[in-house]
Design a protein around this motif. Sequence first.
Motif, PDB file in Angstrom:
ATOM      1  N   UNK A   4       0.864  -6.973  12.153  1.00 51.37           N
ATOM      2  CA  UNK A   4       2.147  -6.183  11.685  1.00 51.37           C
ATOM      3  C   UNK A   4       1.662  -5.463  10.470  1.00 51.37           C
ATOM      4  N   UNK A   5       0.710  -6.132   9.702  1.00 52.78           N
ATOM      5  CA  UNK A   5       0.220  -5.662   8.499  1.00 52.78           C
ATOM      6  C   UNK A   5      -0.485  -4.462   8.736  1.00 52.78           C
ATOM      7  N   UNK A   6      -1.345  -4.580   9.740  1.00 49.22           N
ATOM      8  CA  UNK A   6      -2.235  -3.490   9.976  1.00 49.22           C
ATOM      9  C   UNK A   6      -1.287  -2.068  10.319  1.00 49.22           C
ATOM     10  N   UNK A   7      -0.217  -2.615  11.379  1.00 47.46           N
ATOM     11  CA  UNK A   7       0.569  -1.332  11.683  1.00 47.46           C
ATOM     12  C   UNK A   7       1.279  -0.692  10.471  1.00 47.46           C
ATOM     13  N   UNK A   8       1.601  -1.398   9.611  1.00 47.90           N
ATOM     14  CA  UNK A   8       2.008  -1.061   8.262  1.00 47.90           C
ATOM     15  C   UNK A   8       1.369  -0.272   7.525  1.00 47.90           C
ATOM     16  N   UNK A   9      -0.124  -0.344   7.491  1.00 47.56           N
ATOM     17  CA  UNK A   9      -0.938   0.556   6.755  1.00 47.56           C
ATOM     18  C   UNK A   9      -1.345   1.705   7.598  1.00 47.56           C
ATOM     19  N   UNK A  10      -1.387   1.592   9.029  1.00 53.33           N
ATOM     20  CA  UNK A  10      -1.386   2.790   9.739  1.00 53.33           C
ATOM     21  C   UNK A  10      -0.633   3.833   9.501  1.00 53.33           C
ATOM     22  N   UNK A  11       0.906   3.195   9.478  1.00 54.51           N
ATOM     23  CA  UNK A  11       1.913   3.957   9.367  1.00 54.51           C
ATOM     24  C   UNK A  11       2.144   4.639   8.033  1.00 54.51           C
ATOM     25  N   UNK A  35      -3.921   8.015  -2.943  1.00 57.16           N
ATOM     26  CA  UNK A  35      -5.004   8.139  -2.233  1.00 57.16           C
ATOM     27  C   UNK A  35      -5.516   7.108  -1.851  1.00 57.16           C
ATOM     28  N   UNK A  36      -5.579   5.925  -2.364  1.00 62.55           N
ATOM     29  CA  UNK A  36      -6.098   4.802  -2.007  1.00 62.55           C
ATOM     30  C   UNK A  36      -5.383   4.264  -0.892  1.00 62.55           C
ATOM     31  N   UNK A  37      -4.153   4.257  -0.917  1.00 65.58           N
ATOM     32  CA  UNK A  37      -3.178   3.806   0.291  1.00 65.58           C
ATOM     33  C   UNK A  37      -3.504   4.760   1.730  1.00 65.58           C
ATOM     34  N   UNK A  38      -3.962   5.963   1.331  1.00 69.18           N
ATOM     35  CA  UNK A  38      -4.380   6.816   2.417  1.00 69.18           C
ATOM     36  C   UNK A  38      -3.317   7.972   3.029  1.00 69.18           C
ATOM     37  N   UNK A 114       3.263   0.723  -6.850  1.00 74.96           N
ATOM     38  CA  UNK A 114       3.404   1.892  -6.217  1.00 74.96           C
ATOM     39  C   UNK A 114       3.591   1.529  -4.423  1.00 74.96           C
ATOM     40  N   UNK A 115       2.622   0.509  -3.975  1.00 74.18           N
ATOM     41  CA  UNK A 115       2.621   0.174  -2.716  1.00 74.18           C
ATOM     42  C   UNK A 115       4.223  -0.468  -2.140  1.00 74.18           C
ATOM     43  N   UNK A 116       4.386  -1.464  -2.688  1.00 75.26           N
ATOM     44  CA  UNK A 116       5.574  -2.181  -2.440  1.00 75.26           C
ATOM     45  C   UNK A 116       6.952  -1.061  -2.604  1.00 75.26           C
ATOM     46  N   UNK A 117       6.763  -0.310  -3.560  1.00 77.38           N
ATOM     47  CA  UNK A 117       8.065   0.512  -3.688  1.00 77.38           C
ATOM     48  C   UNK A 117       7.825   1.656  -2.623  1.00 77.38           C
ATOM     49  N   UNK A 118       6.691   2.057  -2.202  1.00 81.49           N
ATOM     50  CA  UNK A 118       6.847   2.957  -1.180  1.00 81.49           C
ATOM     51  C   UNK A 118       7.221   2.288   0.147  1.00 81.49           C
ATOM     52  N   UNK A 119       6.767   1.062   0.377  1.00 76.35           N
ATOM     53  CA  UNK A 119       7.156   0.290   1.618  1.00 76.35           C
ATOM     54  C   UNK A 119       8.935   0.075   1.579  1.00 76.35           C
ATOM     55  N   UNK A 120       9.406  -0.315   0.733  1.00 74.52           N
ATOM     56  CA  UNK A 120      10.818  -0.783   0.483  1.00 74.52           C
ATOM     57  C   UNK A 120      11.494   0.482   0.655  1.00 74.52           C
ATOM     58  N   UNK A 121      10.941   1.637  -0.068  1.00 74.40           N
ATOM     59  CA  UNK A 121      11.924   2.755  -0.072  1.00 74.40           C
ATOM     60  C   UNK A 121      11.873   3.356   1.585  1.00 74.40           C
ATOM     61  N   UNK A 122      10.784   3.339   2.242  1.00 73.93           N
ATOM     62  CA  UNK A 122      10.546   3.829   3.545  1.00 73.93           C
ATOM     63  C   UNK A 122      11.658   2.926   4.389  1.00 73.93           C
ATOM     64  N   UNK A 123      11.638   1.653   4.141  1.00 73.36           N
ATOM     65  CA  UNK A 123      12.527   0.876   4.996  1.00 73.36           C
ATOM     66  C   UNK A 123      14.043   1.055   4.699  1.00 73.36           C
TER      67      UNK A 123
END
Length: 210
Positions: A4-11, A35-38, A114-123
């Motif tokens: 599930x975490x791998x799919x999150x990063x791929x997304x 940039x680090x997140x990809x 930034x990562x957590x905000x990015x994930x939560x905002x997308x959700x």
Amino acid sequence: MSSSLRRLYEDLRSISVAIVYPPGEDRDIVVQQLQRIGCRQKVVWPFPSEPPTGCDVIFFHVSQDLEGSSSWTASATTAALVALSDYESPTTLKLLLDTRAHGVITKPFRSSGILSTLVLSRASQGYQERLQGKIEKLESTIKSRRQLEKAIRVLVENQGLSETKAYEYMRERATSMRVTVAEVAGLILETHEAMEKLGFSPGQKASKKP
């Protein structure tokens, strides 16, 4: 790393992000972490009158330029909105509420948030989109139901059918015409309205002007 975490990063590596913020160290922190997140990203400045298009997420500067602008709201774009706020003040909070942003980051910006905000905002944006889709589907169903009820009343009043027979008639016509019952109801109502405009009414001949 779990699947599930791998799919999150791929997304996250597949999405496009726009950063609407003036040049400087603060913007660099956001850009470098993305940039680090990809994420695929583009920087936009000066501040545009409307949100950038073709993006999945927009990090944007909360500024006085937004005041009174209805273009910069969550309803005006399909992207998730993440506000970048310089400081908290009554004016800034009002602007944040007006934009209905899905997330907010307040200075000093740090890469760790930034990562957590990015994930939560997308959700959050995805949930709102699904909810809006359900609302629109429900509104369409209610509208179709009202049209159907009106069409049944027209057939009852003009053709002397019972409500059951009127519905059966519309269903049979829908089958033979290969359309929905709602579309047949719409045709009946359009015809009825046109006849009324021409001066026809149940049980009466067309009205004649002297």
